[in-house]
Design a protein around this motif. Structure first.
Motif, PDB file in Angstrom:
ATOM      1  N   LEU A   1       9.632   9.068  -3.837  1.00 16.39           N
ATOM      2  CA  LEU A   1       8.662  10.216  -3.537  1.00 16.39           C
ATOM      3  C   LEU A   1       7.810  11.210  -4.534  1.00 16.39           C
ATOM      4  N   PRO A   2       7.509  12.290  -3.914  1.00 15.47           N
ATOM      5  CA  PRO A   2       6.125  12.700  -5.117  1.00 15.47           C
ATOM      6  C   PRO A   2       6.766  12.852  -5.696  1.00 15.47           C
ATOM      7  N   GLU A   3       8.108  13.846  -6.230  1.00 14.20           N
ATOM      8  CA  GLU A   3       8.902  14.504  -7.022  1.00 14.20           C
ATOM      9  C   GLU A   3       9.589  13.276  -7.888  1.00 14.20           C
ATOM     10  N   ARG A   4       9.255  12.789  -7.684  1.00 17.50           N
ATOM     11  CA  ARG A   4      10.723  11.380  -8.095  1.00 17.50           C
ATOM     12  C   ARG A   4      10.219  11.571  -9.126  1.00 17.50           C
ATOM     13  N   VAL A   5       9.626  11.153 -10.430  1.00 19.32           N
ATOM     14  CA  VAL A   5      10.348  11.059 -11.678  1.00 19.32           C
ATOM     15  C   VAL A   5       9.882  12.770 -12.542  1.00 19.32           C
ATOM     16  N   SER A   6       8.971  13.390 -11.824  1.00 17.05           N
ATOM     17  CA  SER A   6       9.373  14.792 -12.346  1.00 17.05           C
ATOM     18  C   SER A   6      10.838  15.271 -12.885  1.00 17.05           C
ATOM     19  N   GLN A   7      11.390  15.233 -11.488  1.00 10.82           N
ATOM     20  CA  GLN A   7      12.851  15.441 -11.531  1.00 10.82           C
ATOM     21  C   GLN A   7      13.699  15.037 -12.061  1.00 10.82           C
ATOM     22  N   GLN A   8      13.644  13.381 -12.596  1.00  6.11           N
ATOM     23  CA  GLN A   8      14.434  12.623 -13.654  1.00  6.11           C
ATOM     24  C   GLN A   8      14.536  12.903 -14.964  1.00  6.11           C
TER      25      GLN A   8
ATOM     26  N   PRO B   1       0.649  -1.145   0.249  1.00  4.23           N
ATOM     27  CA  PRO B   1      -0.054   0.036  -0.198  1.00  4.23           C
ATOM     28  C   PRO B   1       0.742   0.977  -0.357  1.00  4.23           C
ATOM     29  N   GLU B   2       1.698   1.193   0.276  1.00  2.08           N
ATOM     30  CA  GLU B   2       3.150   2.458   0.807  1.00  2.08           C
ATOM     31  C   GLU B   2       3.279   2.639  -0.409  1.00  2.08           C
ATOM     32  N   ALA B   3       3.828   1.489  -0.781  1.00  2.00           N
ATOM     33  CA  ALA B   3       5.063   2.075  -2.542  1.00  2.00           C
ATOM     34  C   ALA B   3       3.637   2.282  -3.222  1.00  2.00           C
ATOM     35  N   LEU B   4       2.314   1.627  -3.463  1.00  5.50           N
ATOM     36  CA  LEU B   4       1.189   1.874  -4.835  1.00  5.50           C
ATOM     37  C   LEU B   4       1.370   3.216  -4.091  1.00  5.50           C
ATOM     38  N   ASP B   5       1.158   3.437  -2.756  1.00 10.16           N
ATOM     39  CA  ASP B   5       0.029   4.802  -2.595  1.00 10.16           C
ATOM     40  C   ASP B   5       1.671   6.086  -3.483  1.00 10.16           C
ATOM     41  N   SER B   6       2.253   5.788  -3.371  1.00 12.73           N
ATOM     42  CA  SER B   6       3.550   6.270  -3.878  1.00 12.73           C
ATOM     43  C   SER B   6       3.639   6.530  -5.048  1.00 12.73           C
ATOM     44  N   ILE B   7       3.144   5.864  -5.993  1.00 13.11           N
ATOM     45  CA  ILE B   7       3.167   5.878  -7.282  1.00 13.11           C
ATOM     46  C   ILE B   7       2.252   7.531  -7.602  1.00 13.11           C
ATOM     47  N   LEU B   8       0.872   6.690  -7.094  1.00 15.84           N
ATOM     48  CA  LEU B   8      -0.551   7.582  -7.076  1.00 15.84           C
ATOM     49  C   LEU B   8      -0.009   8.837  -7.125  1.00 15.84           C
ATOM     50  N   ALA B   9       0.543   9.120  -5.719  1.00  7.51           N
ATOM     51  CA  ALA B   9       0.955  10.377  -5.638  1.00  7.51           C
ATOM     52  C   ALA B   9       2.280  11.072  -6.007  1.00  7.51           C
TER      53      ALA B   9
END
Length: 304
Positions: A91-98, A13-21
């Motif tokens: 972390l929420p900005e992970r994909v955007s930052q990279q 749940p924590e992992a999948l919620d971090s995708i949603l975030a």
């Protein structure tokens, strides 16, 4: 994004919620369960139903990390790939930052990686992947650009933090499914023709727990050691310069010492055989080889 699960139910749940975030708006998500024996499949099914754009692959038999990833990668369409183990947290900005980092880099850059928080089973911070000296220097020292010799000689990349350009995986034919684990082989083969970039931010929370892959290395009957030897053989074929062969020599000596330390004696012999092809063995190399050979004989181990 390929979200790969095997018996991660307590952390899912924590992992999948971090995708949603994630703040990045155009995220392709493929959930893969590699025939988990816990409640993972049910949790993944519930999240997939709540997020119809997500794809779900429930594999009927366990095929291993490399093959499971490849099945999802080959049906994905994105320009970039993230191999996300679902015991970790983004972390929420992970994909955007990279993605933003990639957009500033040249076309030869195939991998962006970063720092990570290392967390325990309760999601409490243990430490960071890179330690900081009093002068602010990172340890282990990250590398950017042409890193082929670096990845031969030492471990410095936090695997869960990598974002990979799709064309890199296309060039490599995906992960090598004959191997028990993927990262060392990917680094070696990708770094031969592609550049890596270190993005100096924390983007990921990497989970430390007793069943994680990283906890099983260098133990008696290490299931990954045979794969490490295969990758070292590939690396030898890819070396072009004396500096690269010197870097591989460092790796082979390290792996041989760990093999002897943990009583993987036949594997130590195989590593010594490779070492002799790369460099002149030192006295300690020769002594360790003789010890491994005698110990393997006493234990009645089959030849590797």
């Amino acid at each position: 994004m390929v979200a790969l699960c095997y018996n991660h139910a307590p952390f899912l749940p924590e992992a999948l919620d971090s995708i949603l975030a994630q703040t990045y708006p155009n995220l392709e998500v493929i959930l893969v369960d590699d025939a988990s024996t816990d409640a993972s499949a049910g949790i993944l099914t519930r999240y997939a139903a709540a997020n119809p754009a997500w794809q779900l692959l429930l594999l009927p038999q366990n095929v291993g990390n490399c093959a499971a990833f490849n099945r999802a990668y080959r049906q994905s369409r994105g320009e970039f790939l993230l191999d996300f183990a679902t015991d970790d947290v983004l972390l929420p900005e992970r994909v955007s930052q990279q993605i933003a980092a990639f957009q500033k880099l040249g076309a030869r850059y195939g991998v962006v990686y970063s720092d990570a928080e290392l967390i325990d089973e309760r999601s409490q911070l243990v430490r960071y992947h890179y330690r900081r000296t009093a002068e602010g220097q990172l340890v282990p020292q990250p590398a950017s650009g042409d890193v082929f010799a670096d990845v031969l000689a030492r471990y410095f990349i936090s695997t869960p933090t990598m974002l990979m350009r799709r064309t890199v995986l296309d060039d490599l034919g995906g992960y090598d499914e004959q191997l028990a684990y993927e990262d060392f082989d990917f680094w070696v083969r990708a770094a031969r023709n592609w550049q890596f970039y270190f993005f100096d931010e924390v983007t990921t929370r990497k989970r430390l727990h007793p069943t994680s892959m990283s906890r099983r290395g260098y133990r008696p009957n290490d299931p990954f050691l045979a794969s490490t030897i295969q990758v070292c053989r590939k690396a030898l074929a890819l070396c072009r310069t004396p500096a690269e062969r010197a870097a591989l020599t460092i790796r082979l000596r390290w792996e041989m010492r760990q093999a002897v330390r943990w009583r993987n004696f036949r594997e130590a012999e195989a590593l010594y055989s490779l070492l002799k092809q790369v460099a002149q063995p030192q006295l300690l190399d020769q002594l360790l080889s003789k010890y491994a050979k005698v110990a393997a004989s006493i234990r009645g181990l089959p030849k590797s």
